[in-house]
Design a protein around this motif. Structure first.
Motif, PDB file in Angstrom:
ATOM      1  N   ALA A  90      81.436  39.722  45.266  1.00 46.05           N
ATOM      2  CA  ALA A  90      80.012  39.447  45.049  1.00 46.05           C
ATOM      3  C   ALA A  90      79.498  38.431  46.071  1.00 46.05           C
ATOM      4  N   ARG A  91      80.263  37.374  46.294  1.00 48.12           N
ATOM      5  CA  ARG A  91      79.850  36.333  47.242  1.00 48.12           C
ATOM      6  C   ARG A  91      79.738  36.910  48.656  1.00 48.12           C
ATOM      7  N   LYS A  92      80.726  37.722  49.059  1.00 47.47           N
ATOM      8  CA  LYS A  92      80.707  38.320  50.401  1.00 47.47           C
ATOM      9  C   LYS A  92      79.515  39.251  50.594  1.00 47.47           C
ATOM     10  N   ASN A  93      79.046  39.842  49.493  1.00 49.71           N
ATOM     11  CA  ASN A  93      77.913  40.755  49.565  1.00 49.71           C
ATOM     12  C   ASN A  93      76.602  40.101  49.126  1.00 49.71           C
ATOM     13  N   GLU A  94      76.658  38.794  48.946  1.00 48.54           N
ATOM     14  CA  GLU A  94      75.499  37.968  48.600  1.00 48.54           C
ATOM     15  C   GLU A  94      74.837  38.364  47.286  1.00 48.54           C
ATOM     16  N   TYR A  95      75.678  38.638  46.285  1.00 48.59           N
ATOM     17  CA  TYR A  95      75.188  38.916  44.939  1.00 48.59           C
ATOM     18  C   TYR A  95      75.681  37.821  44.001  1.00 48.59           C
ATOM     19  N   PRO A  96      74.876  37.501  42.983  1.00 49.38           N
ATOM     20  CA  PRO A  96      75.284  36.465  42.022  1.00 49.38           C
ATOM     21  C   PRO A  96      76.049  37.028  40.816  1.00 49.38           C
ATOM     22  N   LEU A  97      76.664  38.191  40.960  1.00 46.43           N
ATOM     23  CA  LEU A  97      77.353  38.835  39.841  1.00 46.43           C
ATOM     24  C   LEU A  97      78.341  37.869  39.194  1.00 46.43           C
ATOM     25  N   LYS A  98      78.212  37.709  37.887  1.00 42.69           N
ATOM     26  CA  LYS A  98      79.101  36.823  37.142  1.00 42.69           C
ATOM     27  C   LYS A  98      80.109  37.665  36.372  1.00 42.69           C
TER      28      LYS A  98
END
Length: 104
Positions: A90-98
């Protein structure tokens, strides 16, 4: 003479079965947010959790509609690793997925 090697003859040998405790299992949860795309969540479910397309879509819709969805149930070590993998992706793809885990 006749007694050698016959010690304990007639004795009953009882084996204790060793009880192995199954490890505690943990649910890996994905949480809804307003920014992570549905396609990305499906991709995560396919790549990290090895879900087929139909199951990945079903779980993704559950996350979207219910606010949270169970991606899988694993032993603690596996569950923790999956949470880390999801957060890294998620971080590498710039998403805040928890992603989190809770005892099953």
């Amino acid at each position: 003479m006749g007694g050698a090697g016959r010690e304990g003859e007639g004795a009953v040998v009882t084996e204790k079965k060793q009880q192995t405790k199954h490890p505690s299992m943990y649910k890996v949860l994905l949480h809804n947010d307003d920014y992570t795309t549905m396609d990305f969540v499906v991709m995560v479910l396919e790549k990290v959790f090895h879900k087929n397309v139909a199951e990945a879509n079903r779980i993704m819709l559950n996350v979207h509609e219910q606010g949270v969805g169970v991606a899988g149930i694993y032993s603690r070590d596996v569950a923790e690793t999956k949470v880390i993998l999801v957060h890294d992706l998620a971080r590498k793809n710039e998403y805040p997925l928890k992603c989190s885990l809770e005892k099953a």
